[in-house]
Design a protein around this motif. Structure first.
Motif, PDB file in Angstrom:
ATOM      1  N   ALA A  67       9.194-120.945 -16.650  1.00 18.56           N
ATOM      2  CA  ALA A  67       9.600-119.962 -15.630  1.00 18.56           C
ATOM      3  C   ALA A  67      10.166-118.694 -16.270  1.00 18.56           C
ATOM      4  O   ALA A  67      10.136-117.624 -15.671  1.00 18.56           O
ATOM      5  N   GLY A  71       1.867-125.372 -20.100  1.00 13.60           N
ATOM      6  CA  GLY A  71       3.318-125.357 -20.304  1.00 13.60           C
ATOM      7  C   GLY A  71       4.103-124.821 -19.118  1.00 13.60           C
ATOM      8  O   GLY A  71       5.323-124.892 -19.097  1.00 13.60           O
ATOM      9  N   LYS A  93      12.616-115.806 -14.611  1.00 12.49           N
ATOM     10  CA  LYS A  93      13.333-116.847 -13.875  1.00 12.49           C
ATOM     11  C   LYS A  93      13.928-117.931 -14.761  1.00 12.49           C
ATOM     12  O   LYS A  93      13.413-118.223 -15.840  1.00 12.49           O
ATOM     13  N   TYR A  94      14.970-118.553 -14.229  1.00 15.65           N
ATOM     14  CA  TYR A  94      15.562-119.739 -14.853  1.00 15.65           C
ATOM     15  C   TYR A  94      15.009-120.970 -14.149  1.00 15.65           C
ATOM     16  O   TYR A  94      15.084-121.068 -12.926  1.00 15.65           O
ATOM     17  N   GLY A  95      14.435-121.899 -14.929  1.00 19.22           N
ATOM     18  CA  GLY A  95      13.929-123.122 -14.312  1.00 19.22           C
ATOM     19  C   GLY A  95      14.515-124.374 -14.935  1.00 19.22           C
ATOM     20  O   GLY A  95      14.807-125.333 -14.236  1.00 19.22           O
ATOM     21  N   CYS A  96      14.658-124.369 -16.264  1.00 21.58           N
ATOM     22  CA  CYS A  96      15.127-125.585 -16.926  1.00 21.58           C
ATOM     23  C   CYS A  96      16.103-125.305 -18.063  1.00 21.58           C
ATOM     24  O   CYS A  96      16.941-126.130 -18.381  1.00 21.58           O
ATOM     25  N   ILE A 153       5.162-125.104 -15.385  1.00 23.80           N
ATOM     26  CA  ILE A 153       5.178-125.996 -14.218  1.00 23.80           C
ATOM     27  C   ILE A 153       5.141-125.160 -12.944  1.00 23.80           C
ATOM     28  O   ILE A 153       5.828-124.144 -12.845  1.00 23.80           O
ATOM     29  N   ILE A 181      15.553-125.365 -21.133  1.00 22.68           N
ATOM     30  CA  ILE A 181      15.261-126.121 -22.357  1.00 22.68           C
ATOM     31  C   ILE A 181      13.789-126.010 -22.776  1.00 22.68           C
ATOM     32  O   ILE A 181      13.217-126.935 -23.346  1.00 22.68           O
ATOM     33  N   GLN A 216      10.985-126.134 -21.170  1.00 18.41           N
ATOM     34  CA  GLN A 216      10.070-127.138 -20.625  1.00 18.41           C
ATOM     35  C   GLN A 216       9.200-126.639 -19.475  1.00 18.41           C
ATOM     36  O   GLN A 216       8.190-127.259 -19.172  1.00 18.41           O
ATOM     37  N   CYS A 217       9.590-125.554 -18.811  1.00 16.44           N
ATOM     38  CA  CYS A 217       8.896-125.230 -17.560  1.00 16.44           C
ATOM     39  C   CYS A 217       8.156-123.898 -17.574  1.00 16.44           C
ATOM     40  O   CYS A 217       7.274-123.679 -16.751  1.00 16.44           O
TER      41      CYS A 217
END
Ligand code: FES
Ligand code: FES
Lengths: 735, 152
Positions: free
Chosen positions: B47, B130, B37-40, B132, B42, B44-45
């Motif tokens: 996903a 790490g 998945k795409y979450g951020c 979210i 950068i 940070q998440c």
């Protein structure tokens, strides 16, 4: 499509013996192929029948007895896709192991209120879902009674089978499904006594759990269609700005870029509906072959922006709310007794101001939508909490009649209110129309966070007057918000205090705001329950006993008649959490905070324990008592409650969205802090009140009170009262 | 556009993409493996977590070149039939709410458990920090990782 057939409530249960494994009439969407695009839940090892019999809009039964139940409402993680079909299956006496759950598309002929919002799916669906199952069961029994030549009264059902005990005969639902489909739909039906529920009240696994664990394509962002292009938008960098001019030459020259178009979701003459909240109706859209190429081209756009209205600042927001509260010219929403006089006579007066910032929804799956708009038709697939409103907007904006618009709802990677506002669906449709191709619009995280329908910023001043015995004799709330006050003037402690007053203040803004999980309650519960803790302390009373005394008064001797809660149920959850948390026993090294709130028709009370490690407080355990009536799916319900608690702690403690010259200062998770694993409570214990009343909402109610339970516990651990969210600006919390 | 040879979930693929394309978008757009998945975008998440030679990595922030010559595993390849102990534990604990973050959580957990067969609670929490989960399923994630550790 059957959409242009004018149907009424009666034909909601219209019978049609449609055969074939395709979509049921009324659920098809344009261009539907044999393979459903959004994979559906199928219990393991189920054989899919070749022929289906349609009993009503919700139900198909195969000749092998396999049952398909439609889940009408959007799934945003609140688990209605499991719970709603469970309710139908209960009254049908279906065998859950032979049930397939299928997500319905938007179909206002067959389903009512296909909305995810306000924690109301189960509450509103309860009766009609039960009747649907019960009527279908009755039709099966009628068919069995003809087949076995015995009166219907002699038949019983269990787990997808019909029994004639006297003659020891058994029929599977599948054996009579075809005959049942041509039976008259009963007008009236008797529902089960909740005592006889077999499935409701049993923890039942999420119907999509297996697919989620395998990474199956379930979400809007996963939609892949023939010839589909990727689209992204570029919106103004600041609230108060709009497009001046666009130079797209560099972007157009890039690899894989097909087009750059300018769209307007609010064309002249179009009157936006409530769900069309959007600060930036005019956008630039880049369309290309792949996400990464479009992302890069988006950065290469050279757009000049111009000011349209004020560019607002967070410092200014706070000052304006303070000024508003001090102005004294708010709108009086409720007044009981003579508060001014009572405050004069009070032995002690306590006055405190609480505030909270704007918040973004930050659903884990950013906004996106698939659209394929043609001359006179539109097909949309995506994550939307309010498909029927999006349909209305599309009709107006595209000029295409509703019956030629189809909207399929995907599973959603979170909602929290953000997907009530479907501008991204409209944007996708307009982009598809402009480039004459099917497109999937994808927001980057930055687009998503900086073009929100944010939780408004709030400030509220509470004032309480105590007499010499520590009784609450006067209570005043002044609430301000950008753009509206968070106060519910008829909620507790209204009705429990003789002299009571609420004043509301509004501060205008050009920042787009909207419903955010448990709107207004998400802030006001925390403020109110933090304040009551301080008042109880000033009165020298135990915080739970102090609250319960107020409920007793509201019950026995209520002030006013418009009190929006049941004092007995409210006190009930407090008593339950008191008992389960062992509140009355001292726990050395544990600092405890209590809080209780009522919203979305459910009652919640919480005790939060903080411990101190190396001088830094840490959330240890949370006890939660809930009264939401009958619990349909306990494990799913507990998951919702846990989620609300973690979410509430996280946002009160860490999250904020601030503005400088109209620009959101947090645009991704590096700056916008969300709660993480380390900061979550070590454990959460949930207890339900067992009272057998009809079920009420659960997606929201556990969130509002927890911020106060945290603040009250942190006060006991640190000696600091917390008035301004996020608390991390004032106290450290161990992670 | 340059050509890349990749080994993903035990299969080899040839892809033509811009050199700076993150692995995430090659998986999702080019190979239609959308479980990641795409979450951020950068790092940070979590996903977008995948395994590169068995180690958890953020596919949104690694250009496709980083995958060449390596063994890539995505959620679709963790097991053929959802039978990996971590997947089973996720189903058993009914972890997901919306479910969007869970592929990333499962990939982080499975890489972690491959290295640490018998983790303490504290190590689990550290390892999973790490990733979210906006829906707040953290307590279930922790419980599921423990169960998976027991059953691995
Ligand atoms: S998408 Fe890669 S870490 Fe968030
Ligand atoms: S389950 Fe929704 S983000 Fe984790």
């Amino acid at each position: 499509m059957t959409k242009n057939i004018n149907t009424n409530r009666r034909s909601f249960l219209k019978v049609s013996a449609a055969a074939g494994g395709g979509m049921v009439i009324g659920f098809n969407f344009l261009g539907c192929e044999s393979k459903p695009r959004i994979p559906e839940y199928v219990a393991p090892n189920l054989e899919i029948p070749e022929k289906w019999n349609t009993l009503n809009g919700f139900l198909r039964i195969g000749e092998n007895g396999v049952v398909t139940i439609m889940s009408p409402n959007p799934e945003i993680g609140q688990n209605v896709k499991t719970a709603m079909p469970m309710i139908v299956a209960e009254e049908l006496d279906a065998d859950w192991d032979r049930v397939i759950v299928e997500q319905a598309g938007l179909d206002t002929d067959n389903f009512v209120r296909q909305i995810a919002g306000g924690s109301q799916s189960i509450r509103f669906g309860w009766k009609s879902l039960r009747e649907t199952g019960a009527k279908a069961r009755h039709m099966l029994l009628m068919a069995a009674s003809e087949k076995l030549e015995v009166p219907i009264e002699e038949l019983s059902t269990e787990k997808g089978k019909i029994y004639h005990k006297a003659t020891d005969r058994v029929l599977d639902y599948g054996e009579v499904a075809t005959a049942a489909a041509s039976m008259e739909v009963p007008e009236e039906i008797t529902l089960k006594d909740p005592k006889d529920f077999k499935l409701i009240g049993q923890s039942t696994r999420n119907v999509d759990g297996f697919k989620i664990a395998q990474g199956s394509p379930l979400f809007g962002l996963d939609v892949m269609e023939e010839g589909m292009k990727i689209a992204m938008i570029e919106h103004p960098p600041a609230f108060g700005m709009k497009i001046k001019s666009i130079d797209d030459s560099a972007a157009r020259a890039m690899n894989g870029i097909i087009d750059v178009v300018r769209i307007n979701v609010e064309p002249e003459g179009w009157n936006p509906q409530w769900s069309d909240v959007n600060a930036y109706p005019e956008l630039v859209a880049v369309v290309g072959e792949s996400t990464w190429q479009v992302m890069k081209a988006k950065k290469a756009l050279n757009i000049q922006w111009e000011n349209d209205s004020d560019l607002e600042n967070s410092a200014g927001h706070e000052a304006t709310m303070k000024e508003a509260l001090a102005s004294g010219n708010g709108e009086v929403a409720r007044i009981d007794g003579d508060p001014d006089k009572a405050f004069e006579m009070a032995d002690k007066v306590i006055e405190k101001t609480y505030s909270a910032p704007f918040l973004a929804h930050n659903t884990m799956e950013p906004m996106n939508f698939y659209a394929n708009v043609k001359e006179n038709s539109a097909e949309l697939i995506g994550p939307i909490q309010t498909a029927q409103f999006l349909e209305g907007t599309l009709e107006g904006v595209l000029g295409i009649p509703k019956e030629n618009i189809s909207i399929m709802m995907t599973r959603m990677g979170g909602g929290f209110g953000r997907r009530l506002y479907g501008h991204f669906g409209t944007e996708a449709a307009l982009i598809s129309k402009a480039v004459k191709a099917p497109v999937k619009l994808v927001y980057t995280r930055e687009d998503d966070m900086t073009q929100g329908t944010y939780r408004p910023a709030y400030m509220v001043t509470y004032k309480a007057g105590l007499d010499t015995s520590g009784n609450l004799i006067a209570f005043q709330i002044k609430g301000a918000g950008i753009p509206g006050s968070p106060v519910f003037h008829n909620r507790y402690p209204a009705g429990a205090v003789d002299n009571y007053k609420v004043e509301n203040y509004q501060v205008a803004t050009n920042i787009s705001t909207g419903a955010w999980r448990a709107p207004r309650s998400n802030f006001i519960a925390t403020a109110e329950q933090s304040f009551l803790d301080e008042v109880a302390e000033a009165a020298g009373k135990d915080p739970i006993d102090f609250r319960i005394a107020l409920f007793d008064k509201a019950k026995d001797n209520p002030v006013g008649s418009d009190n929006d809660y049941d004092a007995e149920r409210y006190a009930g959850v407090l008593r339950l959490v008191k008992e389960k948390s062992g509140w009355s026993t001292d726990k050395p090294g544990v600092y405890r905070g209590v809080s209780a709130y009522y919203c979305h028709n459910s009652y919640v009370a919480q005790v939060l324990d903080v411990i101190v490690e190396d001088g830094v407080p840490k959330v240890d355990k949370v006890y939660c008592a809930v009264d939401c009536g009958i619990v349909v799916n306990p494990e799913g319900a507990i998951n919702q409650i846990e989620g609300g608690i973690v979410d509430g702690i996280g946002h009160a403690m860490y999250s904020t969205l601030t503005f400088e010259d109209g620009v959101p200062q947090q645009s991704n998770f590096d700056k916008y802090r969300l709660i993480r694993q380390k900061e979550a409570p070590k454990s959460i214990e949930v207890h339900f009140v067992d009272n057998g009343v009809d079920p009420t909402g659960l997606g929201e109610p556990s969130l509002p009170p927890i911020g106060a339970a945290l603040a009250n516990a942190l006060y006991r651990a640190t000696g600091t009262r917390l008035y301004s969210q996020p608390y991390i600006n004032q106290v450290e919390l161990l992670g | 556009m340059p050509q890349y040879s990749l080994t993903i979930n035990g299969q080899s693929h040839q892809v033509d993409v811009d050199a700076d394309t993150p692995i995430l978008w090659v998986l999702r757009d080019t190979l239609q493996l959308v479980g990641t998945k795409y979450g951020c975008g950068i790092a940070q998440c979590g996903a977008c977590t995948i395994h590169i030679d068995g180690k958890a990595a953020r596919s949104c922030s690694l250009p496709i070149g980083a995958a060449v010559g390596k063994k890539i595993t995505t959620i679709e390849g963790l097991s053929e039939d959802g039978s990996h102990p971590v997947q089973q534990a996720w189903i058993e604990h009914d972890v997901p709410q919306c479910g969007y973050c869970q592929a990333g959580q499962i990939m982080t957990a499975s890489a972690f458990l491959a290295e640490n067969k018998n983790p303490t609670d504290q190590q689990i929490v550290e390892a999973m920090n790490g990733n979210i989960c906006r829906c707040g399923t953290y307590t279930r994630i922790k419980a599921a990782v423990k169960t998976a550790a027991k059953n691995s």
